[in-house]
Design an enzyme around this catalytic site. Structure first.
Site, PDB file in Angstrom:
ATOM      1  N   GLY A  14     -13.487  29.647  -8.851  1.00  0.00           N
ATOM      2  CA  GLY A  14     -12.986  28.285  -9.066  1.00  0.00           C
ATOM      3  C   GLY A  14     -12.467  27.655  -7.782  1.00  0.00           C
ATOM      4  O   GLY A  14     -12.394  28.299  -6.731  1.00  0.00           O
ATOM      5  N   MET A  16      -9.382  26.592  -6.991  1.00  0.00           N
ATOM      6  CA  MET A  16      -8.150  27.212  -6.508  1.00  0.00           C
ATOM      7  C   MET A  16      -8.400  28.668  -6.111  1.00  0.00           C
ATOM      8  O   MET A  16      -7.878  29.152  -5.109  1.00  0.00           O
ATOM      9  CB  MET A  16      -7.056  27.134  -7.581  1.00  0.00           C
ATOM     10  CG  MET A  16      -6.489  25.743  -7.763  1.00  0.00           C
ATOM     11  SD  MET A  16      -5.656  25.131  -6.287  1.00  0.00           S
ATOM     12  CE  MET A  16      -4.202  26.136  -6.267  1.00  0.00           C
ATOM     13  N   PRO A 117       4.154  25.995 -12.555  1.00  0.00           N
ATOM     14  CA  PRO A 117       3.233  24.886 -12.822  1.00  0.00           C
ATOM     15  C   PRO A 117       2.777  24.196 -11.556  1.00  0.00           C
ATOM     16  O   PRO A 117       1.798  23.461 -11.561  1.00  0.00           O
ATOM     17  CB  PRO A 117       4.052  23.933 -13.700  1.00  0.00           C
ATOM     18  CG  PRO A 117       5.471  24.259 -13.412  1.00  0.00           C
ATOM     19  CD  PRO A 117       5.512  25.712 -13.030  1.00  0.00           C
ATOM     20  N   ASN A 118       3.487  24.453 -10.461  1.00  0.00           N
ATOM     21  CA  ASN A 118       3.083  23.839  -9.190  1.00  0.00           C
ATOM     22  C   ASN A 118       3.561  24.695  -8.022  1.00  0.00           C
ATOM     23  O   ASN A 118       4.740  25.012  -7.920  1.00  0.00           O
ATOM     24  CB  ASN A 118       3.654  22.425  -9.075  1.00  0.00           C
ATOM     25  CG  ASN A 118       2.837  21.595  -8.112  1.00  0.00           C
ATOM     26  OD1 ASN A 118       2.527  22.045  -7.018  1.00  0.00           O
ATOM     27  ND2 ASN A 118       2.469  20.408  -8.524  1.00  0.00           N
ATOM     28  N   HIS A 146      -4.445  12.534 -10.870  1.00  0.00           N
ATOM     29  CA  HIS A 146      -5.250  13.691 -10.488  1.00  0.00           C
ATOM     30  C   HIS A 146      -6.738  13.349 -10.405  1.00  0.00           C
ATOM     31  O   HIS A 146      -7.176  12.326 -10.923  1.00  0.00           O
ATOM     32  CB  HIS A 146      -5.065  14.829 -11.503  1.00  0.00           C
ATOM     33  CG  HIS A 146      -3.783  15.586 -11.333  1.00  0.00           C
ATOM     34  ND1 HIS A 146      -2.612  15.158 -11.879  1.00  0.00           N
ATOM     35  CD2 HIS A 146      -3.506  16.742 -10.653  1.00  0.00           C
ATOM     36  CE1 HIS A 146      -1.645  16.013 -11.558  1.00  0.00           C
ATOM     37  NE2 HIS A 146      -2.159  16.986 -10.810  1.00  0.00           N
ATOM     38  N   HIS A 147      -7.501  14.291  -9.844  1.00  0.00           N
ATOM     39  CA  HIS A 147      -8.973  14.205  -9.814  1.00  0.00           C
ATOM     40  C   HIS A 147      -9.511  14.220 -11.252  1.00  0.00           C
ATOM     41  O   HIS A 147      -8.875  14.785 -12.149  1.00  0.00           O
ATOM     42  CB  HIS A 147      -9.532  15.390  -9.011  1.00  0.00           C
ATOM     43  CG  HIS A 147      -9.161  16.730  -9.581  1.00  0.00           C
ATOM     44  ND1 HIS A 147      -9.903  17.352 -10.562  1.00  0.00           N
ATOM     45  CD2 HIS A 147      -8.096  17.538  -9.347  1.00  0.00           C
ATOM     46  CE1 HIS A 147      -9.325  18.491 -10.893  1.00  0.00           C
ATOM     47  NE2 HIS A 147      -8.214  18.629 -10.167  1.00  0.00           N
ATOM     48  N   LYS A 150      -9.900  17.434 -13.878  1.00  0.00           N
ATOM     49  CA  LYS A 150      -8.770  18.145 -14.494  1.00  0.00           C
ATOM     50  C   LYS A 150      -8.896  18.043 -16.010  1.00  0.00           C
ATOM     51  O   LYS A 150      -9.087  16.947 -16.550  1.00  0.00           O
ATOM     52  CB  LYS A 150      -7.457  17.522 -14.014  1.00  0.00           C
ATOM     53  CG  LYS A 150      -6.229  18.254 -14.501  1.00  0.00           C
ATOM     54  CD  LYS A 150      -4.985  17.765 -13.795  1.00  0.00           C
ATOM     55  CE  LYS A 150      -3.753  18.467 -14.297  1.00  0.00           C
ATOM     56  NZ  LYS A 150      -3.805  19.912 -14.116  1.00  0.00           N
TER      57      LYS A 150
HETATM   58  N1  LIG Z   1       0.122  25.822 -10.310  1.00  0.00           N
HETATM   59  C1  LIG Z   1      -0.469  25.075  -9.381  1.00  0.00           C
HETATM   60  O1  LIG Z   1       0.089  24.802  -8.310  1.00  0.00           O
HETATM   61  C2  LIG Z   1      -1.861  24.569  -9.623  1.00  0.00           C
HETATM   62  C3  LIG Z   1      -2.574  23.860  -8.645  1.00  0.00           C
HETATM   63  C4  LIG Z   1      -3.879  23.467  -8.913  1.00  0.00           C
HETATM   64  C5  LIG Z   1      -4.479  23.793 -10.122  1.00  0.00           C
HETATM   65  N2  LIG Z   1      -3.760  24.460 -11.068  1.00  0.00           N
HETATM   66  C6  LIG Z   1      -4.336  24.908 -12.331  1.00  0.00           C
HETATM   67  O2  LIG Z   1      -5.133  26.056 -12.035  1.00  0.00           O
HETATM   68  C7  LIG Z   1      -6.186  26.177 -12.994  1.00  0.00           C
HETATM   69  C8  LIG Z   1      -7.518  26.319 -12.246  1.00  0.00           C
HETATM   70  O3  LIG Z   1      -7.802  25.137 -11.521  1.00  0.00           O
HETATM   71  P1  LIG Z   1      -9.152  24.990 -10.704  1.00  0.00           P
HETATM   72  O4  LIG Z   1      -9.149  23.600 -10.193  1.00  0.00           O
HETATM   73  O5  LIG Z   1      -9.337  26.126  -9.759  1.00  0.00           O
HETATM   74  O6  LIG Z   1     -10.241  25.123 -11.884  1.00  0.00           O
HETATM   75  P2  LIG Z   1     -11.769  25.539 -11.771  1.00  0.00           P
HETATM   76  O7  LIG Z   1     -12.415  25.041 -13.023  1.00  0.00           O
HETATM   77  O8  LIG Z   1     -12.352  25.118 -10.463  1.00  0.00           O
HETATM   78  O9  LIG Z   1     -11.749  27.134 -11.770  1.00  0.00           O
HETATM   79  C9  LIG Z   1     -11.466  27.921 -12.888  1.00  0.00           C
HETATM   80  C10 LIG Z   1     -12.174  29.245 -12.712  1.00  0.00           C
HETATM   81  O10 LIG Z   1     -11.753  30.118 -13.740  1.00  0.00           O
HETATM   82  C11 LIG Z   1     -12.890  30.848 -14.188  1.00  0.00           C
HETATM   83  N3  LIG Z   1     -12.651  31.398 -15.511  1.00  0.00           N
HETATM   84  C12 LIG Z   1     -12.712  30.775 -16.711  1.00  0.00           C
HETATM   85  N4  LIG Z   1     -12.433  31.648 -17.690  1.00  0.00           N
HETATM   86  C13 LIG Z   1     -12.167  32.839 -17.101  1.00  0.00           C
HETATM   87  C14 LIG Z   1     -11.828  34.121 -17.581  1.00  0.00           C
HETATM   88  N5  LIG Z   1     -11.696  34.356 -18.882  1.00  0.00           N
HETATM   89  N6  LIG Z   1     -11.629  35.117 -16.701  1.00  0.00           N
HETATM   90  C15 LIG Z   1     -11.774  34.898 -15.364  1.00  0.00           C
HETATM   91  N7  LIG Z   1     -12.120  33.697 -14.843  1.00  0.00           N
HETATM   92  C16 LIG Z   1     -12.304  32.693 -15.700  1.00  0.00           C
HETATM   93  C17 LIG Z   1     -14.012  29.810 -14.148  1.00  0.00           C
HETATM   94  O11 LIG Z   1     -15.287  30.436 -14.175  1.00  0.00           O
HETATM   95  C18 LIG Z   1     -13.710  29.128 -12.828  1.00  0.00           C
HETATM   96  O12 LIG Z   1     -14.349  29.805 -11.748  1.00  0.00           O
HETATM   97  C19 LIG Z   1      -6.059  24.942 -13.886  1.00  0.00           C
HETATM   98  O13 LIG Z   1      -5.301  25.270 -15.031  1.00  0.00           O
HETATM   99  C20 LIG Z   1      -5.284  23.948 -13.022  1.00  0.00           C
HETATM  100  O14 LIG Z   1      -4.570  23.003 -13.789  1.00  0.00           O
HETATM  101  C21 LIG Z   1      -2.475  24.843 -10.832  1.00  0.00           C
END
Ligand SMILES: NC(=O)c1ccc[n+]([C@@H]2O[C@H](COP(=O)([O-])OP(=O)(O)OC[C@H]3O[C@@H](n4cnc5c(N)ncnc54)[C@H](O)[C@@H]3O)[C@@H](O)[C@H]2O)c1
Length: 259
Positions: A14, A16, A117-118, A146-147, A150
């Protein structure tokens, strides 16, 4: 713990996950030992790699099971996936207590889970400043931007911000923000513990939040902007380094920063 901490990334394909894998690879005191994504066996892969800490950024529907799978592999967890409800957190706390009791009986070290959460320092500080300011203003509203990819709205950060604001206002005995709206209530955003939260999804944005605080004749705006996912990495790496010394469940990066 060995000299360089062995780190796995769950959700590694993903946006992140890829950023975290790069940050871990570049950190001198950390070693990236596993990249896991959907369809792989988290517990088996982490166990085989000898992971000590796993960073989890996936989807809200998978995060709970992933954290349990990480704990089953004997690794600490740093979780960024948003969407954790109070109920899910209570369930995890109970599970983690049981896991740690069993591990302690076996003479193994207790495990820690950090859920934030962040992980962007500017966002964490904005939340802290908003809580400081909230009792002194008649009105407060939150806008998160956000983008468009999301999937959840409002963002986890905006929900936490609103909950924090609502709590300090309740404790200080501040009445609800005045609002004469009678109809078309949908256009007033989500109601999070009495605080209105508005979600904008726009191409080109990454992660942004504004807290608007108003009194008669004055306004305070607190704004945080993450322009790139790099902004989350210092917080994530701080979590990776600190979670082994914090058994049990830790919520929020502010706890680690001492604010
Ligand atoms: N806490 C923070 O600071 C922060 C910052 C940015 C994003 N986020 C959150 O992080 C999460 C991911 O964001 P992203 O932009 O990387 O999303 P993304 O869709 O780019 O990536 C998610 C990844 O998780 C994988 N995935 C899905 N189900 C899975 C499973 N069961 N086991 C393993 N991998 C699995 C997907 O294949 C994908 O590669 C979201 O919930 C987002 O809101 C949090």
């Amino acid at each position: 713990m060995s000299e360089s901490t062995k780190v796995a990334v769950v959700g590694a394909a993903g946006r992140m996950g890829q950023q975290v894998a790069q940050a871990v690879t570049e950190a001198g005191d950390l070693e990236l030992v596993a990249r896991v994504d959907v369809g792989q066996d988290v517990t088996a892969d982490l166990t085989a790699a000898g992971a000590e800490v796993a960073v989890e950024f996936t989807v809200p529907t998978a995060s709970r099971d992933n954290v349990r799978a990480i704990l089953a592999a004997g690794a600490h967890a740093v979780v960024g996936t948003t969407g954790w409800t109070e109920g899910a957190l209570d369930e995890l706390r109970e599970h983690l207590d049981a896991v740690n009791e069993e591990r302690t009986d076996r003479g193994e070290h207790a495990l820690g889970v950090l859920i934030a959460p962040n992980y962007a320092l500017s966002a964490v500080l904005a939340m802290a400043f908003a809580k400081q300011a909230a009792p002194y203003f008649t009105s407060v509203e939150v806008i998160e931007l956000h983008h468009p990819n999301k999937v959840d709205a409002p963002s986890g950060t905006a929900i936490s911000t609103a909950q924090g604001i609502a709590k300090v206002r309740a404790e200080a005995g501040v009445p609800a923000s005045p609002d004469a709206t009678e109809s078309n209530a949908d256009s007033r955003g989500a109601d999070v513990d009495g605080v209105r939260v508005h979600s904008v999804r726009l191409q080109g944005l990454v992660a942004h939040e504004e807290i608007l605080l108003g009194n008669a004749g004055e306004q305070l705006t607190i704004r945080t902007d993450s322009f790139h996912r790099e902004s989350f990495m210092p917080g994530v790496l701080l979590g990776v380094r600190q979670v082994p010394s914090r058994p049990g469940l830790t919520l929020g990066l502010d706890t680690l920063l001492g604010i």
